[in-house]
Design an enzyme around this catalytic site. Structure first.
Site, mmCIF file in Angstrom:
data_model
loop_
_atom_site.group_PDB
_atom_site.id
_atom_site.type_symbol
_atom_site.label_atom_id
_atom_site.label_comp_id
_atom_site.label_asym_id
_atom_site.label_seq_id
_atom_site.Cartn_x
_atom_site.Cartn_y
_atom_site.Cartn_z
ATOM 1 N N LYS A 53 0.836 -1.202 0.000
ATOM 2 C CA LYS A 53 0.000 0.000 0.000
ATOM 3 C C LYS A 53 0.877 1.260 0.000
ATOM 4 O O LYS A 53 0.621 2.211 -0.747
ATOM 5 C CB LYS A 53 -0.942 -0.017 1.228
ATOM 6 C CG LYS A 53 -2.031 -1.085 1.100
ATOM 7 C CD LYS A 53 -2.838 -1.322 2.385
ATOM 8 C CE LYS A 53 -3.826 -2.478 2.155
ATOM 9 N NZ LYS A 53 -4.670 -2.811 3.316
ATOM 10 N N GLN A 97 -4.967 -1.170 9.594
ATOM 11 C CA GLN A 97 -4.862 -2.515 9.032
ATOM 12 C C GLN A 97 -5.421 -3.549 10.017
ATOM 13 O O GLN A 97 -5.118 -3.525 11.209
ATOM 14 C CB GLN A 97 -3.382 -2.814 8.706
ATOM 15 C CG GLN A 97 -3.145 -4.140 8.009
ATOM 16 C CD GLN A 97 -3.728 -4.207 6.592
ATOM 17 O OE1 GLN A 97 -3.845 -3.193 5.909
ATOM 18 N NE2 GLN A 97 -4.103 -5.397 6.166
ATOM 19 N N ASP A 120 -11.249 2.910 4.010
ATOM 20 C CA ASP A 120 -11.645 1.498 3.998
ATOM 21 C C ASP A 120 -13.161 1.337 3.848
ATOM 22 O O ASP A 120 -13.634 0.230 3.587
ATOM 23 C CB ASP A 120 -11.227 0.831 5.319
ATOM 24 C CG ASP A 120 -9.945 0.023 5.189
ATOM 25 O OD1 ASP A 120 -9.736 -0.575 4.118
ATOM 26 O OD2 ASP A 120 -9.174 -0.007 6.161
HETATM 27 N N1 GUN Z 1 -7.221 -6.718 6.318
HETATM 28 C C1 GUN Z 1 -7.587 -7.497 5.277
HETATM 29 N N2 GUN Z 1 -8.202 -6.764 4.319
HETATM 30 C C2 GUN Z 1 -8.227 -5.495 4.766
HETATM 31 C C3 GUN Z 1 -8.721 -4.278 4.217
HETATM 32 O O1 GUN Z 1 -9.287 -4.213 3.112
HETATM 33 N N3 GUN Z 1 -8.543 -3.173 4.995
HETATM 34 C C4 GUN Z 1 -7.946 -3.226 6.215
HETATM 35 N N4 GUN Z 1 -7.837 -2.098 6.899
HETATM 36 N N5 GUN Z 1 -7.474 -4.337 6.746
HETATM 37 C C5 GUN Z 1 -7.609 -5.465 6.031
#
Ligand code: GUN
Length: 313
Positions: A53, A97, A120
């Site tokens: 990311k 996350q 998100d």
């Molecule tokens: N963990 C697995 N997928 C995601 C996601 O799309 N966003 C976040 N913040 N954590 C995750």
């Protein structure tokens, strides 16, 4: 029949290029989009995702910063961190996350993120916007899948869609997006009776269950579009045998590396499906691309630049 492979990598590159263009035009007006990522603890998979990311932000022209509280962090400390990020004007997106360490009240932390910075799309306000078809921030994985389907010319209106999995990260928002696009949607989960029979109704089947190779040939109507959200590392010999006995190519790879990456959809499905996403290189890159698009969108919405909508969904 062998399924057409839906190249997520290619469409993700298109979305990133569009986000980069929008980021440049915002930056030219003094609004450089900014993303803060919170990675608490030391989950190795999360570390890899977050690295991807942050790297993507650099390529797209988004300012990014990473906050890495240790595994022993408290809910109060995370709430204070999020409050600080909410207050900073140059931070347009906040991504916490998941999963968070077990002692953390995750729902409370996610609720603390300013909905305008919730790239998100997990905040109840954004969930509500999605279900009432108002503009807002949409979870990245299902938003990316919609981009993949639309840009690949796969019709949705009036068609049967089946989503396997009901998480708030993928399954539920995916179902809502497909419903908003006028598909007839079923959502399956661990208590669903005769999963294969329900799945076989699908023109569009989305598998988001987190179980290696669970969707087999008998789950799929011939010609259906199958989207595989899973990313499972199989290192157990017995599990490998159950899934791939007699597959020499995968056997070699398993022997060399000691494990193999498998989606939720068994590769044999390619013989039945009309179109299918690969693992890796399918949904994964789209998730990151949509995070870039959401960050630019949040910057445009919050700092009032009137930037064009990036997302069709
Ligand atoms: N963990 C697995 N997928 C995601 C996601 O799309 N966003 C976040 N913040 N954590 C995750």
């Amino acid at each position: 029949m062998s399924a057409i492979i839906l190249e997520g990598t290619k469409i993700a590159a298109e979305i990133r290029a569009e986000a980069a263009l929008a980021a440049r035009s915002l930056s030219a007006r003094g609004v450089r989009p900014g993303l803060a990522v919170v990675l608490a603890g030391d989950n190795p998979a999360s570390e890899i995702y977050v690295r991807g990311k942050v790297k993507s932000c650099q390529e797209v022209g988004i300012y990014s910063e990473k906050h890495t509280p240790g595994a022993g962090v408290s809910t109060q400390e995370l709430l204070a961190l999020v409050a600080g990020l909410n207050a900073r004007d140059e931070i347009d997106g906040i991504l916490v996350q998941l999963p968070l360490p077990p002692q953390i009240d995750s729902k409370r932390v996610l609720l603390a993120v300013d909905p305008a910075k919730d790239v998100d799309g997990f905040h109840p306000l954004n969930v509500g916007f999605l279900s009432t078809e108002r503009p807002g921030l949409v979870p990245c994985t299902p938003a990316g899948i919609m981009e993949l389907l639309v840009r690949s010319g796969i019709a949705l209106a009036g068609r049967e869609a089946v989503v396997i999995g009901r998480s708030f990260i993928v399954g539920k928002p995916m179902a809502m997006l497909l419903l908003n696009a006028n598909a007839t949607v079923s959502v399956c989960h661990s208590k669903t009776r005769d999963l294969a029979e329900v799945s076989r109704r699908a023109d569009i089947l989305v598998a988001a269950i987190g179980r290696a190779g669970m969707v087999r040939r008998e789950f799929v109507r011939p010609g259906a579009t199958v989207v595989d959200v899973g990313m499972n590392r199989v290192s157990d010999e017995e599990e490998f045998r159950r899934l791939f006995a007699g597959d020499d190519r995968r056997e070699d790879s398993f022997r060399t590396k000691g494990s193999i990456l498998v989606g939720d959809v068994h590769p044999e499905v390619a013989e039945v499906a009309g179109a299918m996403t690969p693992v890796p290189g399918g949904v994964g890159p789209l998730t990151i691309a949509m995070l870039m698009a959401n960050t630019v969108k949040a910057a445009g919405m919050r700092r009032g630049s009137g930037v064009a909508e990036l997302s069709r969904v």
